[in-house]
Write a protein that holds these residues in place. Structure first.
Motif, short mmCIF file in Angstrom:
data_model
loop_
_atom_site.label_atom_id
_atom_site.label_comp_id
_atom_site.label_asym_id
_atom_site.label_seq_id
_atom_site.Cartn_x
_atom_site.Cartn_y
_atom_site.Cartn_z
N LEU A 71 4.60 57.57 -33.53
CA LEU A 71 4.90 56.97 -32.24
C LEU A 71 4.79 58.02 -31.13
O LEU A 71 5.35 59.10 -31.24
N GLY A 72 4.01 57.74 -30.10
CA GLY A 72 3.93 58.65 -28.96
C GLY A 72 2.80 59.66 -29.06
O GLY A 72 2.36 60.20 -28.05
N SER A 73 2.30 59.92 -30.30
CA SER A 73 1.21 60.91 -30.42
C SER A 73 -0.13 60.22 -30.18
O SER A 73 -0.28 59.04 -30.52
N PRO A 74 -1.12 60.92 -29.61
CA PRO A 74 -2.40 60.27 -29.34
C PRO A 74 -3.08 59.84 -30.64
O PRO A 74 -3.03 60.59 -31.62
N PRO A 75 -3.68 58.65 -30.69
CA PRO A 75 -4.30 58.22 -31.95
C PRO A 75 -5.55 59.05 -32.24
O PRO A 75 -6.17 59.57 -31.32
N PRO A 76 -5.90 59.19 -33.53
CA PRO A 76 -7.15 59.92 -33.82
C PRO A 76 -8.35 59.13 -33.30
O PRO A 76 -8.24 57.93 -33.02
N ARG A 77 -9.47 59.78 -33.15
CA ARG A 77 -10.67 59.13 -32.61
C ARG A 77 -11.05 57.90 -33.43
O ARG A 77 -11.37 56.85 -32.92
N TYR A 78 -11.02 58.05 -34.78
CA TYR A 78 -11.36 56.91 -35.66
C TYR A 78 -10.09 56.46 -36.39
O TYR A 78 -9.42 57.28 -37.02
N ARG A 79 -9.82 55.15 -36.34
CA ARG A 79 -8.58 54.66 -36.98
C ARG A 79 -8.77 54.35 -38.47
O ARG A 79 -7.82 54.09 -39.17
N GLY A 80 -9.99 54.35 -38.95
CA GLY A 80 -10.28 54.09 -40.36
C GLY A 80 -11.79 53.92 -40.52
O GLY A 80 -12.52 54.02 -39.52
N PRO A 81 -12.26 53.66 -41.76
CA PRO A 81 -13.71 53.61 -41.96
C PRO A 81 -14.43 52.52 -41.16
O PRO A 81 -15.51 52.78 -40.62
N VAL A 82 -13.82 51.34 -41.06
CA VAL A 82 -14.50 50.25 -40.33
C VAL A 82 -14.56 50.57 -38.84
O VAL A 82 -15.61 50.43 -38.19
N HIS A 83 -13.44 51.10 -38.33
CA HIS A 83 -13.41 51.49 -36.92
C HIS A 83 -14.41 52.62 -36.65
O HIS A 83 -15.07 52.66 -35.60
N CYS A 84 -14.55 53.50 -37.65
CA CYS A 84 -15.51 54.62 -37.52
C CYS A 84 -16.94 54.08 -37.43
O CYS A 84 -17.71 54.47 -36.55
N VAL A 85 -17.29 53.15 -38.33
CA VAL A 85 -18.65 52.57 -38.32
C VAL A 85 -18.89 51.88 -36.97
O VAL A 85 -19.92 52.10 -36.32
#
Ligand SMILES: CN(C)C(=N)NCCC[C@H](N)C(=O)O
Length: 274
Positions: A123-137
């Motif tokens: 909570l509160g930390s910036p999310p990583p660039r890709y949230r998982g494999p589908v989001h990455c694709v």
């Protein structure tokens, strides 16, 4: 399912090859564990789990069928009339080339996810660039276009074509050295020959593996490269020739058990279907 040691080895290898923040294997393990916990070692592994069956079937299927086309002898006849090493090498290179074509997008997603060093979403930390494999694709597709999914594919093909030729030649040679003419190799021989085939091929594949991983990261944290040669030259200029051997120890050690079991399963399937 890949175990913790296999996942860790793959993750550490990719991080050592593409990032300069680590002093070596132990430093990378410690920093990853401290920052991302045990779960960090499994990053990027869901896609390889799905793709490994497809990619291995392409590799071994193309290899067997190319050998069949080149020698016109079935697998059972092959112990009495063994193919030449040139035929084995050509069949291995063909399998390697085609498996690289299928592997490219899966491998890209794995490398991008493995290089995310952020701890799990808090909570509160910036999310990583890709949230998982589908989001990455989806993100690669949106930001870099469909061709973006094949980033680093040339380096992957250059890595896999000759080294998979060598992979099958090493396996065949070791099996023939330790098996009487006309007989099938024992399970122990298959395990040892498969293990050494994996280690030898990964030792020779490591320089291009480094280049492939760097090209897959290009445009994100890494600078853009004009091509495989540009990546090789600028990496060597900036970090010295040692850069081509990053991840060699971990790559070669992981390859032994993985490929011992891979060849045992391959031989077992060939015999049970024949
Ligand atoms: C040198 N290269 C690229 C290979 N030997 N590739 C085939 C080995 C496949 C196995 N899943 C592994 O990851 O070792």
């Amino acid at each position: 399912m890949p175990s913790l040691p296999t996942c860790s080895a793959l993750l550490i290898q990719v991080r050592l090859q593409t990032q300069t923040a680590y002093r070596g294997i132990v430093d990378c393990v410690v920093k990853t564990y401290r920052h991302e916990s045990l779960l960090g070692f499994f990053k990027g592994m869901s896609f390889p789990i799905v793709s490994i069956a497809v990619v291995n079937s392409v590799l071994f299927g193309v290899y067997s069928n190319t050998l069949l086309a080149l020698t016109a002898t079935s697998h059972q006849e092959r112990r009495a009339q063994p193919p030449s090493y040139t035929q084995v090498f050509i069949a291995g290179c063909t399998g390697g080339f085609l498996q690289a074509c299928c592997l490219a997008p899966f491998d890209l997603v794995k490398v991008r996810l493995q290089n995310q060093t952020e701890p799990r979403a808090q909570l509160g930390s910036p999310p990583p660039r890709y949230r998982g494999p589908v989001h990455c694709v989806a993100s690669i597709f949106r930001e870099e276009g469909p061709r973006g999914l094949f980033r680093g594919a040339w380096a992957l093909m250059l890595r896999d074509t000759p080294t998979l030729g060598l992979y099958f030649v090493t396996y065949e040679w070791l099996c023939r050295q330790s098996t009487p003419d006309g007989q099938n190799p024992s399970s122990a021989t298959v395990l040892v020959a498969g293990g050494f085939a994996g280690t030898t091929s990964w030792m020779t594949a490591t320089p291009l593996d480094v280049i492939k991983s760097r090209m897959q990261m290009a445009g994100l944290k890494q600078r853009e490269y004009r091509g495989v040669l540009d990546c090789m030259v600028s990496s060597a200029r900036q970090e010295g020739l040692g850069v081509f051997f990053r991840g060699l120890t971990i790559n070669s050690a992981r390859a032994f058990p993985v490929n011992a079991v891979t060849f045992l399963s391959y031989e077992y399937l060939l015999h049970s279907w024949a």
